[in-house]
Design a protein around this motif. Structure first.
Motif, PDB file in Angstrom:
ATOM      1  N   ASN A  50      50.719 115.838  50.787  1.00 37.23           N
ATOM      2  CA  ASN A  50      50.557 115.631  49.341  1.00 37.23           C
ATOM      3  C   ASN A  50      49.066 115.476  49.021  1.00 37.23           C
ATOM      4  O   ASN A  50      48.563 114.359  48.846  1.00 37.23           O
ATOM      5  CB  ASN A  50      51.333 114.394  48.868  1.00 37.23           C
ATOM      6  CG  ASN A  50      52.827 114.622  48.894  1.00 37.23           C
ATOM      7  OD1 ASN A  50      53.287 115.753  48.718  1.00 37.23           O
ATOM      8  ND2 ASN A  50      53.589 113.562  49.108  1.00 37.23           N
TER       9      ASN A  50
ATOM     10  N   LEU B  83      50.779 108.221  54.901  1.00 36.51           N
ATOM     11  CA  LEU B  83      52.107 108.756  54.589  1.00 36.51           C
ATOM     12  C   LEU B  83      51.989 110.039  53.751  1.00 36.51           C
ATOM     13  O   LEU B  83      52.690 111.027  54.016  1.00 36.51           O
ATOM     14  CB  LEU B  83      52.924 107.704  53.821  1.00 36.51           C
ATOM     15  CG  LEU B  83      54.350 108.109  53.416  1.00 36.51           C
ATOM     16  CD1 LEU B  83      55.210 108.376  54.642  1.00 36.51           C
ATOM     17  CD2 LEU B  83      54.979 107.027  52.541  1.00 36.51           C
ATOM     18  N   GLU B  84      51.082 110.022  52.783  1.00 38.57           N
ATOM     19  CA  GLU B  84      50.870 111.211  51.946  1.00 38.57           C
ATOM     20  C   GLU B  84      50.310 112.358  52.772  1.00 38.57           C
ATOM     21  O   GLU B  84      50.647 113.526  52.549  1.00 38.57           O
ATOM     22  CB  GLU B  84      49.894 110.881  50.793  1.00 38.57           C
ATOM     23  CG  GLU B  84      50.339 109.766  49.866  1.00 38.57           C
ATOM     24  CD  GLU B  84      51.551 110.125  49.032  1.00 38.57           C
ATOM     25  OE1 GLU B  84      52.080 111.242  49.166  1.00 38.57           O
ATOM     26  OE2 GLU B  84      51.990 109.277  48.235  1.00 38.57           O
ATOM     27  N   LYS B  85      49.473 112.048  53.736  1.00 46.05           N
ATOM     28  CA  LYS B  85      48.897 113.075  54.613  1.00 46.05           C
ATOM     29  C   LYS B  85      49.987 113.742  55.456  1.00 46.05           C
ATOM     30  O   LYS B  85      50.002 114.972  55.629  1.00 46.05           O
ATOM     31  CB  LYS B  85      47.842 112.446  55.510  1.00 46.05           C
ATOM     32  CG  LYS B  85      47.187 113.400  56.501  1.00 46.05           C
ATOM     33  CD  LYS B  85      47.566 113.023  57.915  1.00 46.05           C
ATOM     34  CE  LYS B  85      46.926 113.925  58.936  1.00 46.05           C
ATOM     35  NZ  LYS B  85      47.366 113.635  60.320  1.00 46.05           N
ATOM     36  N   MET B  86      50.918 112.932  55.956  1.00 47.08           N
ATOM     37  CA  MET B  86      52.012 113.469  56.763  1.00 47.08           C
ATOM     38  C   MET B  86      52.913 114.379  55.925  1.00 47.08           C
ATOM     39  O   MET B  86      53.490 115.335  56.437  1.00 47.08           O
ATOM     40  CB  MET B  86      52.823 112.318  57.358  1.00 47.08           C
ATOM     41  CG  MET B  86      52.059 111.513  58.413  1.00 47.08           C
ATOM     42  SD  MET B  86      52.931 110.002  58.917  1.00 47.08           S
ATOM     43  CE  MET B  86      54.396 110.709  59.668  1.00 47.08           C
ATOM     44  N   GLN B  87      53.001 114.082  54.628  1.00 47.34           N
ATOM     45  CA  GLN B  87      53.838 114.886  53.727  1.00 47.34           C
ATOM     46  C   GLN B  87      53.044 115.992  53.037  1.00 47.34           C
ATOM     47  O   GLN B  87      53.590 116.702  52.190  1.00 47.34           O
ATOM     48  CB  GLN B  87      54.478 113.969  52.683  1.00 47.34           C
ATOM     49  CG  GLN B  87      55.445 112.944  53.287  1.00 47.34           C
ATOM     50  CD  GLN B  87      55.995 111.982  52.255  1.00 47.34           C
ATOM     51  OE1 GLN B  87      55.560 111.976  51.103  1.00 47.34           O
ATOM     52  NE2 GLN B  87      56.953 111.164  52.665  1.00 47.34           N
TER      53      GLN B  87
END
Length: 252
Positions: free
Chosen positions: A219, A213-217
């Motif tokens: 971050n 999820l962090e990779k998609m955003q």
């Protein structure tokens, strides 16, 4: 071997090394001047504090650790049974050999993708952890049994010691001692592989799911923070296994 290993360890040098790494990291971040590509040490520290303060932090950690622990115990149990059976039965040994060879040869990511087709997102990380660690435990157990002093086993036969007592007092204790040499590193491997499985399977709770999820955003600092958290958890388990070893396996 362990004595020489620990004699080389010096906490002052370790701390000095960490400080140097952090300084290089900070200067590199200033030079690159792009928080998205290379966040600063301060950014990562702030990010880590935010992550740890999140109300779901413990739950996320719990589910990933539980998956790792499940993989660990299931894998070691299967390896113990197969290792003992393989020693006493050549048919079983030769039947298992090609299966383990395939598991060792096929890339982990390929197994994860296949398992996502065959199983649910919650089971896939656990199964991949089992598949990766099973050959390691199996080889360790089988090699240990094979290397047991044959004279000792012959003496057991002379004194008509039952198979049950032979297993309980000779074979199993030796297996435990030898397994302890690979348990710590193998659990760390299982934990990392389980997290890799979570990245692809995206369970409701899990470190891998959050990292994806962090990779998609984009971050980056959060991803680095989670890497640090994973490292700390692995180190805690390493200390745990070393404590068990000192207190119960090599006590006295």
């Amino acid at each position: 071997m362990s004595t020489s290993h620990y004699s080389l360890k010096n906490n002052k040098y370790i701390i000095f090394s960490i400080i140097i790494i952090l300084l290089i990291w900070q200067f590199a971040s200033i030079y690159i001047d792009n928080r998205l590509l290379f966040p600063s040490v301060i950014d990562v520290i702030k990010s880590t504090i935010t992550i740890v303060s999140n109300k779901n932090f413990v739950t996320i950690i719990f589910y990933s650790v539980i998956r790792g622990v499940k993989s660990f115990f299931i894998s070691i149990s299967i390896a113990l049974i197969l290792g003992i059976l393989s020693y006493f039965n050549k048919l079983i040994y030769n039947s298992i050999l090609p299966i383990l060879s395939i598991i060792k040869a096929v890339p982990t990511m390929a197994f994860i993708v296949l398992l996502l087709i065959w199983t649910s997102k919650d089971y896939a990380p656990v199964i991949i952890g089992i598949m990766i660690s099973l050959p390691i435990f199996y080889d360790a157990i089988l090699n240990t049994i094979v290397s047991i002093d044959k004279n000792l086993l012959q003496m057991c036969n002379v004194y008509k010691i039952s198979v049950k007592d032979k297993m309980k007092h000779i074979i199993v204790p030796i297996i435990i001692i030898e397994l302890n040499k690979v348990i710590s590193s193998t659990f760390s491997l299982i934990f990392k592989v389980v997290i890799s499985g979570e990245v692809y399977s995206q369970p409701t709770y899990g470190i891998g799911a959050i990292i994806q999820l962090e990779k998609m955003q984009l971050n980056t600092e959060n991803i680095i923070s989670w890497i640090i958290i994973i490292t700390i958890i692995s180190y805690i388990f390493e200390l745990f296994f070393k404590t068990i070893d000192k207190r119960y396996i090599h006590k006295g």
